[in-house]
Write a protein that holds these residues in place. Structure first.
Motif, PDB file in Angstrom:
ATOM      1  N   ALA A 142       0.607  -0.989  -0.109  1.00 18.10           N
ATOM      2  CA  ALA A 142       0.005   0.027  -0.118  1.00 18.10           C
ATOM      3  C   ALA A 142       0.795   1.347  -0.010  1.00 18.10           C
ATOM      4  O   ALA A 142       0.842   2.070   0.908  1.00 18.10           O
ATOM      5  CB  ALA A 142      -1.061   0.037   1.042  1.00 18.10           C
ATOM      6  N   HIS A 143       1.643   1.402  -1.066  1.00 20.30           N
ATOM      7  CA  HIS A 143       2.559   2.647  -0.971  1.00 20.30           C
ATOM      8  C   HIS A 143       1.811   3.821  -1.807  1.00 20.30           C
ATOM      9  O   HIS A 143       1.048   3.654  -3.051  1.00 20.30           O
ATOM     10  CB  HIS A 143       3.831   2.208  -1.786  1.00 20.30           C
ATOM     11  N   ASP A 144       1.932   4.928  -1.282  1.00 20.81           N
ATOM     12  CA  ASP A 144       1.265   5.997  -1.972  1.00 20.81           C
ATOM     13  C   ASP A 144       1.765   6.379  -3.128  1.00 20.81           C
ATOM     14  O   ASP A 144       3.012   6.394  -3.484  1.00 20.81           O
ATOM     15  CB  ASP A 144       1.323   7.151  -0.824  1.00 20.81           C
ATOM     16  N   LYS A 145       0.898   6.786  -4.143  1.00 21.72           N
ATOM     17  CA  LYS A 145       1.350   7.349  -5.292  1.00 21.72           C
ATOM     18  C   LYS A 145       0.118   8.620  -5.671  1.00 21.72           C
ATOM     19  O   LYS A 145      -1.058   8.624  -5.348  1.00 21.72           O
ATOM     20  CB  LYS A 145       1.085   6.537  -6.398  1.00 21.72           C
ATOM     21  N   GLU A 146       0.777  10.078  -5.806  1.00 20.20           N
ATOM     22  CA  GLU A 146      -0.057  11.031  -5.963  1.00 20.20           C
ATOM     23  C   GLU A 146      -0.190  11.603  -7.426  1.00 20.20           C
ATOM     24  O   GLU A 146       0.991  11.499  -8.115  1.00 20.20           O
ATOM     25  CB  GLU A 146       0.755  12.093  -5.025  1.00 20.20           C
ATOM     26  N   LEU A 198     -13.469  -2.889 -13.656  1.00 16.55           N
ATOM     27  CA  LEU A 198     -12.574  -4.130 -13.949  1.00 16.55           C
ATOM     28  C   LEU A 198     -12.926  -5.259 -12.826  1.00 16.55           C
ATOM     29  O   LEU A 198     -12.222  -5.933 -12.144  1.00 16.55           O
ATOM     30  CB  LEU A 198     -11.129  -4.030 -13.665  1.00 16.55           C
ATOM     31  N   GLY A 199     -14.350  -5.146 -12.400  1.00 16.65           N
ATOM     32  CA  GLY A 199     -14.737  -6.359 -11.550  1.00 16.65           C
ATOM     33  C   GLY A 199     -14.660  -6.067  -9.921  1.00 16.65           C
ATOM     34  O   GLY A 199     -14.807  -7.282  -9.544  1.00 16.65           O
ATOM     35  N   THR A 200     -14.130  -5.043  -9.748  1.00 15.77           N
ATOM     36  CA  THR A 200     -14.111  -5.067  -8.110  1.00 15.77           C
ATOM     37  C   THR A 200     -14.196  -3.343  -8.013  1.00 15.77           C
ATOM     38  O   THR A 200     -14.840  -2.723  -8.716  1.00 15.77           O
ATOM     39  CB  THR A 200     -12.498  -5.107  -7.836  1.00 15.77           C
ATOM     40  N   VAL A 201     -14.357  -3.200  -6.760  1.00 12.17           N
ATOM     41  CA  VAL A 201     -14.520  -1.734  -6.238  1.00 12.17           C
ATOM     42  C   VAL A 201     -13.220  -1.202  -5.734  1.00 12.17           C
ATOM     43  O   VAL A 201     -12.604  -1.834  -5.031  1.00 12.17           O
ATOM     44  CB  VAL A 201     -15.650  -1.617  -4.982  1.00 12.17           C
ATOM     45  N   THR A 202     -12.848  -0.175  -6.392  1.00 10.14           N
ATOM     46  CA  THR A 202     -11.509   0.609  -5.778  1.00 10.14           C
ATOM     47  C   THR A 202     -11.365   0.927  -4.452  1.00 10.14           C
ATOM     48  O   THR A 202     -12.361   1.132  -3.817  1.00 10.14           O
ATOM     49  CB  THR A 202     -11.164   1.792  -6.691  1.00 10.14           C
ATOM     50  N   LYS A 203     -10.170   0.758  -3.872  1.00 13.58           N
ATOM     51  CA  LYS A 203      -9.941   1.182  -2.437  1.00 13.58           C
ATOM     52  C   LYS A 203     -10.269   2.512  -2.150  1.00 13.58           C
ATOM     53  O   LYS A 203      -9.994   3.402  -3.118  1.00 13.58           O
ATOM     54  CB  LYS A 203      -8.706   0.676  -2.168  1.00 13.58           C
ATOM     55  N   LEU A 220      -3.443   7.382  -4.587  1.00 16.98           N
ATOM     56  CA  LEU A 220      -3.459   6.041  -4.541  1.00 16.98           C
ATOM     57  C   LEU A 220      -2.781   5.142  -3.636  1.00 16.98           C
ATOM     58  O   LEU A 220      -1.567   5.286  -3.698  1.00 16.98           O
ATOM     59  CB  LEU A 220      -3.898   5.490  -5.797  1.00 16.98           C
ATOM     60  N   THR A 221      -3.176   3.857  -3.385  1.00 18.32           N
ATOM     61  CA  THR A 221      -2.337   2.945  -2.859  1.00 18.32           C
ATOM     62  C   THR A 221      -2.763   1.651  -3.974  1.00 18.32           C
ATOM     63  O   THR A 221      -2.086   0.539  -3.705  1.00 18.32           O
ATOM     64  CB  THR A 221      -2.639   2.587  -1.509  1.00 18.32           C
ATOM     65  N   GLN A 222      -3.470   1.692  -4.952  1.00 19.69           N
ATOM     66  CA  GLN A 222      -3.583   0.829  -5.877  1.00 19.69           C
ATOM     67  C   GLN A 222      -2.892   0.968  -7.396  1.00 19.69           C
ATOM     68  O   GLN A 222      -2.369   2.266  -7.341  1.00 19.69           O
ATOM     69  CB  GLN A 222      -5.317   0.754  -6.194  1.00 19.69           C
ATOM     70  N   GLY A 223      -2.917   0.178  -8.126  1.00 18.00           N
ATOM     71  CA  GLY A 223      -2.492   0.257  -9.597  1.00 18.00           C
ATOM     72  C   GLY A 223      -3.193  -0.389 -10.451  1.00 18.00           C
ATOM     73  O   GLY A 223      -2.659  -1.017 -11.474  1.00 18.00           O
TER      74      GLY A 223
END
Length: 274
Positions: free
Chosen positions: A134-138, A162-167, A183-186
């Protein structure tokens, strides 16, 4: 029975500085890798003295010498593609023109710009990219319509793509058409897909920070080495990373074919569970 001289093939390729482990796995699956002239399977071990080739060209083992590791921050311009295949036009390797073999950590879409890391250290690539860390990306994003409070709230809580709900993530309005997002997702084209779901189109998208590293005044197309202090903080943040990669399965609620009313119910249930 394993020996000290054995190494998994994807790690062997990654440690050589050729590409990341994920890319190495793709090369193996595409039958572009050989060991002693034979095409291996995923998970095959390389022994001392084995000859490993990619596309017929030898891959040389490297000593475990951390002083030889390269860590670069690059401001990727719009139009550059984050691939290591130099046969592809506008690839990131030719664009940066570094004298030694390096590869990008993660991706930025072709129409996006901003900060991306490049390295020859396969271990740190896997640690940074693992979702559980869960690393931050701004990001700084410009859209085609005035930003509303509802838009900010929906983006912050999570959007079905994409078949899920984003965090859940942090989203703040910067001006009438510009917002900042951490974000912590990619997920693939995540911000663009989230905006599209809510009826917005992205006009510009720039990544301004990864973890503790800021884009700052680095001009598009320019690069610099990460500082010792930046690397110290990065290594500290990934030191407890799991040694085995995530299986890629999401524990998020599935959202395939959800209507907007169903999506609202998902968000309400999530908020109640907190």
């Amino acid at each position: 029975m394993s020996t000290a001289n054995e190494k998994r093939l994807n790690k062997f390729i990654s440690d050589s500085g050729f590409c990341s482990r994920r890319e190495a796995d793709r090369l193996i699956e595409q039958n572009r890798v050989t060991i002693n002239g034979n095409k291996p399977e995923l998970g095959t071990k390389v022994l001392q003295g084995d000859t490993v080739k990619v596309d017929g060209k030898p891959i040389n083992a490297v000593a475990e010498n951390k002083s030889d590791r390269i860590y670069i921050a690059y401001n990727k311009p719009i139009g550059i593609i984050c691939v290591t295949d130099t046969n592809i036009e506008d690839n990131i390797i030719d664009a940066i023109g570094y004298k030694q073999r390096i590869f990008p950590i993660g991706r930025l879409d072709k129409p996006s710009e901003g900060l991306i890391f490049l390295t020859n250290d396969g271990d740190i690539v896997n640690k940074i990219l693992r979702a559980e860390n869960a690393h931050d990306k701004e990001y700084i994003v410009t859209v085609d319509k005035p930003i509303t409070e509802s838009f900010i709230n929906h983006m912050s809580r999570g959007v079905p793509i994409l078949g899920t709900v984003t965090k859940p993530c942090k989203v703040t309005k910067q001006s009438q058409f510009v917002f900042k997002m951490i974000l912590t997702q990619g997920l693939n084209r995540q911000i663009r897909r989230m905006c599209e779901y809510l009826g917005y189109n992205v006009r510009t998208l720039k990544r301004s920070r990864i973890m503790n590293v800021e884009l700052g005044n680095l001009k598009p197309g320019a690069w610099r080495y990460l500082t010792a202090d930046e690397m110290k903080q990065i290594n500290k943040s990934v030191e407890h990373s799991k040694k085995t990669a995530s299986n890629g399965k999401s524990s998020r609620p599935k959202a395939q074919n959800h209507t907007k009313s169903e999506y609202r119910q998902i968000v309400q249930n999530r908020r109640k569970s907190k």
